[in-house]
Motif scaffolding. Structure first.
Motif, PDB file in Angstrom:
ATOM      1  N   ARG A   1      47.189  56.866  48.191  1.00 33.48           N
ATOM      2  CA  ARG A   1      47.595  55.549  47.707  1.00 33.48           C
ATOM      3  C   ARG A   1      46.670  55.086  46.591  1.00 33.48           C
ATOM      4  O   ARG A   1      45.455  55.149  46.711  1.00 33.48           O
ATOM      5  CB  ARG A   1      47.564  54.532  48.846  1.00 33.48           C
ATOM      6  CG  ARG A   1      48.497  54.863  50.007  1.00 33.48           C
ATOM      7  CD  ARG A   1      49.956  54.597  49.637  1.00 33.48           C
ATOM      8  NE  ARG A   1      50.816  54.765  50.812  1.00 33.48           N
ATOM      9  CZ  ARG A   1      51.400  55.902  51.158  1.00 33.48           C
ATOM     10  NH1 ARG A   1      51.217  56.985  50.422  1.00 33.48           N
ATOM     11  NH2 ARG A   1      52.166  55.972  52.231  1.00 33.48           N
ATOM     12  N   ALA A   2      47.271  54.606  45.510  1.00 33.45           N
ATOM     13  CA  ALA A   2      46.479  54.143  44.373  1.00 33.45           C
ATOM     14  C   ALA A   2      45.817  52.805  44.673  1.00 33.45           C
ATOM     15  O   ALA A   2      46.450  51.887  45.204  1.00 33.45           O
ATOM     16  CB  ALA A   2      47.375  54.015  43.142  1.00 33.45           C
ATOM     17  N   VAL A   3      44.533  52.714  44.358  1.00 31.98           N
ATOM     18  CA  VAL A   3      43.783  51.456  44.425  1.00 31.98           C
ATOM     19  C   VAL A   3      43.461  51.065  42.989  1.00 31.98           C
ATOM     20  O   VAL A   3      42.771  51.801  42.281  1.00 31.98           O
ATOM     21  CB  VAL A   3      42.486  51.610  45.239  1.00 31.98           C
ATOM     22  CG1 VAL A   3      41.667  50.330  45.176  1.00 31.98           C
ATOM     23  CG2 VAL A   3      42.800  51.986  46.682  1.00 31.98           C
ATOM     24  N   ASP A   4      43.955  49.939  42.537  1.00 34.71           N
ATOM     25  CA  ASP A   4      43.836  49.519  41.142  1.00 34.71           C
ATOM     26  C   ASP A   4      43.018  48.234  41.057  1.00 34.71           C
ATOM     27  O   ASP A   4      43.359  47.232  41.675  1.00 34.71           O
ATOM     28  CB  ASP A   4      45.233  49.295  40.555  1.00 34.71           C
ATOM     29  CG  ASP A   4      45.223  49.151  39.037  1.00 34.71           C
ATOM     30  OD1 ASP A   4      44.241  48.608  38.494  1.00 34.71           O
ATOM     31  OD2 ASP A   4      46.204  49.562  38.393  1.00 34.71           O
ATOM     32  N   ILE A   5      41.913  48.279  40.293  1.00 32.63           N
ATOM     33  CA  ILE A   5      41.069  47.083  40.124  1.00 32.63           C
ATOM     34  C   ILE A   5      40.980  46.680  38.652  1.00 32.63           C
ATOM     35  O   ILE A   5      40.034  46.010  38.245  1.00 32.63           O
ATOM     36  CB  ILE A   5      39.656  47.311  40.696  1.00 32.63           C
ATOM     37  CG1 ILE A   5      38.968  48.502  40.013  1.00 32.63           C
ATOM     38  CG2 ILE A   5      39.704  47.517  42.204  1.00 32.63           C
ATOM     39  CD1 ILE A   5      37.487  48.608  40.324  1.00 32.63           C
ATOM     40  N   SER A   6      41.960  47.081  37.867  1.00 34.10           N
ATOM     41  CA  SER A   6      41.930  46.796  36.429  1.00 34.10           C
ATOM     42  C   SER A   6      41.781  45.314  36.143  1.00 34.10           C
ATOM     43  O   SER A   6      41.097  44.911  35.191  1.00 34.10           O
ATOM     44  CB  SER A   6      43.206  47.327  35.760  1.00 34.10           C
ATOM     45  OG  SER A   6      43.405  48.688  36.053  1.00 34.10           O
ATOM     46  N   ASP A   7      42.419  44.469  36.955  1.00 33.34           N
ATOM     47  CA  ASP A   7      42.377  43.022  36.717  1.00 33.34           C
ATOM     48  C   ASP A   7      40.977  42.463  36.895  1.00 33.34           C
ATOM     49  O   ASP A   7      40.653  41.404  36.346  1.00 33.34           O
ATOM     50  CB  ASP A   7      43.344  42.311  37.660  1.00 33.34           C
ATOM     51  CG  ASP A   7      43.003  42.555  39.126  1.00 33.34           C
ATOM     52  OD1 ASP A   7      42.756  43.715  39.495  1.00 33.34           O
ATOM     53  OD2 ASP A   7      42.998  41.576  39.906  1.00 33.34           O
ATOM     54  N   LEU A   8      40.123  43.162  37.638  1.00 33.02           N
ATOM     55  CA  LEU A   8      38.764  42.692  37.854  1.00 33.02           C
ATOM     56  C   LEU A   8      37.795  43.194  36.791  1.00 33.02           C
ATOM     57  O   LEU A   8      36.751  42.584  36.564  1.00 33.02           O
ATOM     58  CB  LEU A   8      38.258  43.152  39.229  1.00 33.02           C
ATOM     59  CG  LEU A   8      39.145  42.834  40.437  1.00 33.02           C
ATOM     60  CD1 LEU A   8      38.486  43.354  41.709  1.00 33.02           C
ATOM     61  CD2 LEU A   8      39.407  41.340  40.531  1.00 33.02           C
ATOM     62  N   VAL A   9      38.126  44.299  36.159  1.00 37.65           N
ATOM     63  CA  VAL A   9      37.192  44.980  35.261  1.00 37.65           C
ATOM     64  C   VAL A   9      37.352  44.569  33.802  1.00 37.65           C
ATOM     65  O   VAL A   9      36.368  44.477  33.064  1.00 37.65           O
ATOM     66  CB  VAL A   9      37.342  46.516  35.416  1.00 37.65           C
ATOM     67  CG1 VAL A   9      36.512  47.273  34.389  1.00 37.65           C
ATOM     68  CG2 VAL A   9      36.943  46.945  36.831  1.00 37.65           C
ATOM     69  N   PHE A  10      38.585  44.302  33.377  1.00 34.32           N
ATOM     70  CA  PHE A  10      38.792  43.965  31.964  1.00 34.32           C
ATOM     71  C   PHE A  10      38.534  42.467  31.754  1.00 34.32           C
ATOM     72  O   PHE A  10      39.131  41.630  32.416  1.00 34.32           O
ATOM     73  CB  PHE A  10      40.212  44.303  31.527  1.00 34.32           C
ATOM     74  CG  PHE A  10      40.337  44.501  30.039  1.00 34.32           C
ATOM     75  CD1 PHE A  10      40.248  45.760  29.487  1.00 34.32           C
ATOM     76  CD2 PHE A  10      40.510  43.410  29.189  1.00 34.32           C
ATOM     77  CE1 PHE A  10      40.349  45.944  28.115  1.00 34.32           C
ATOM     78  CE2 PHE A  10      40.603  43.579  27.822  1.00 34.32           C
ATOM     79  CZ  PHE A  10      40.517  44.865  27.275  1.00 34.32           C
TER      80      PHE A  10
END
Length: 414
Positions: free
Chosen positions: A199-208
């Motif tokens: 399962r993909a865990v995506d934290i892009s919203d926290l990093v950019f």
């Protein structure tokens, strides 16, 4: 230094020696002692393999308070010189990327290593940087690819989260450890995430950064940087590829984090959201060697971690979840599955890999030095399953480092 009894090591001796040296070096990096280990000749060579695999040779060159054999000391000094020279090359290249992206109006984030250097946690020559990881917004991917193409790069591989770019005349990397002459490779991200285990865990919203300007930007906060370090470490742990360097990054950053910084991970979106269910294992392993992880942070994140994973990780050392674990496992990430359905799906995926996974395997077999001459890389899936059933195959990446290290004194594995 005691001499080794012969010039050939058994797999049992390699397994034992790797674990022994890995754990001692991890302890020395976290809490240096004054007395050198009483290792035999082969164990000092296995220590080189462990230091190289874990990315800490340059750090050890200045952290250790004792002197080992001349060959060991020379190895560490050479690795630091290579790391420093490569750091200068990467800094120069990042300046070029900054200029080009600013001119093109593209905001970007230089991930992990450059960010840790930028806030003063490392000096030049201490932390290796194998690749450059760049994060851009998805609408800016095409313009960024054009920038890289103008600099002589071409895309060689793509996944759901990143695209790998290498120089058109890319040269294979040096055979062992850090090498300043290795070509620079770029991983271009439109997302920051990992798969745990599928399962993909995506934290892009926290990093950019929400207010990012054209050119290279930093992370929006130390909490965001820590979140990325923890997810990266978790993804590596799930497949027994964690590095001591990952733990050192986490420990160093934790020393300059306030309660407010930690709260970004422990209470973001509500304590019961369990968004950071994967953060406890890498922090728990870090805390086993380093002291600066606050106990209240561990306690808070433990409540978000699935029970089985939390109990499993309590028994693991660095050697268990890294390349110092010599043996190949059929289902290395099974404890990271969070439901029976996910366990079954993961097992099927491992037994019957999809076309994307098989294509990646073929590409790695052609481009990764540790696989080029590996018999394992040429086996079909059916042959691999048979090997798993009747034997305990060693991991090619681990055996590559071990073989290269032992060859320094004409030793080999039997």
């Amino acid at each position: 230094m005691r001499r080794s009894p012969d010039t050939e090591l058994s797999m049992k001796a390699v397994d034992s020696g790797l674990r022994k040296t890995t754990e001692r070096l991890a302890g020395e990096l976290a809490r240096p002692t004054l007395v050198a280990p009483d290792w035999c000749e082969s164990e000092w060579l296995l220590a080189r393999a462990a230091a190289a695999m874990h990315g800490v040779s340059a750090l050890l060159s200045t952290t250790l308070r004792w002197h080992g054999p001349a060959g060991w000391t020379q190895f560490l000094q050479e690795q630091r010189a290579h790391t420093a020279a490569r750091h200068r090359r990467i800094c120069d290249f990042l300046m070029t990327i900054d200029d080009r992206t600013r001119a093109a109006g593209v905001p970007a984030v230089a991930l992990k290593g450059p960010a840790l250097h930028a806030i003063g946690l490392y000096e030049a020559g201490e932390r290796p940087m194998a690749d450059i990881d760049l994060l851009v917004r998805e609408p800016d991917l095409t313009r960024t690819e054009s920038i890289l193409a103008a600099l002589g790069f071409r895309q060689t591989y793509a996944t759901w989260k990143d695209r790998t770019f290498e120089l058109i005349n890319f040269r294979p990397p040096g055979r062992f450890g850090e090498n300043a002459a290795n070509d620079i490779k770029i991983e271009l991200h439109a997302r920051v995430g990992d798969t745990l285990p599928l399962r993909a865990v995506d934290i892009s919203d926290l990093v950019f950064p929400p207010d990012a300007s054209p050119g290279l930007n930093g992370y929006p906060s130390k909490g965001a940087l820590m979140t990325h370090l923890l997810l990266h470490a978790a993804g590596a742990m799930a497949f027994r590829a964690l590095r001591l360097l990952n733990l050192h990054d986490i420990a160093l950053l934790s020393t300059c984090m306030s309660s407010e910084d930690w709260n970004e991970i422990t209470t973001r979106d509500g304590a019961s959201s369990r968004r950071f269910w994967w953060a406890f294992p890498p922090l728990a392993v870090t805390a086993r060697y380093y002291t600066p992880i606050p106990s209240w942070v561990l306690a808070s994140l433990a409540t978000q971690c699935p029970w089985l994973l939390r109990k499993t990780i309590a028994q693991k050392t660095l050697s268990d979840v890294s390349l110092s674990h010599l043996w190949m496992d059929a289902l290395p990430g099974i404890q990271w599955a969070r439901s029976l359905d996910e366990i079954i799906e993961y097992a099927v995926h491992r037994i019957l890999p999809n076309a994307e996974r098989l294509a990646a395997r073929e590409l790695f077999a052609q481009t990764q030095p540790y696989l080029v001459n590996s018999a394992w890389a040429r086996l079909s899936q059916r042959q691999r399953i048979l090997r798993w059933l009747i034997s305990r195959p060693p991991r090619p990446a681990t055996m590559y480092a071990v073989t290269e290290a032992l060859a320094q004194l004409g030793m080999r594995v039997r």
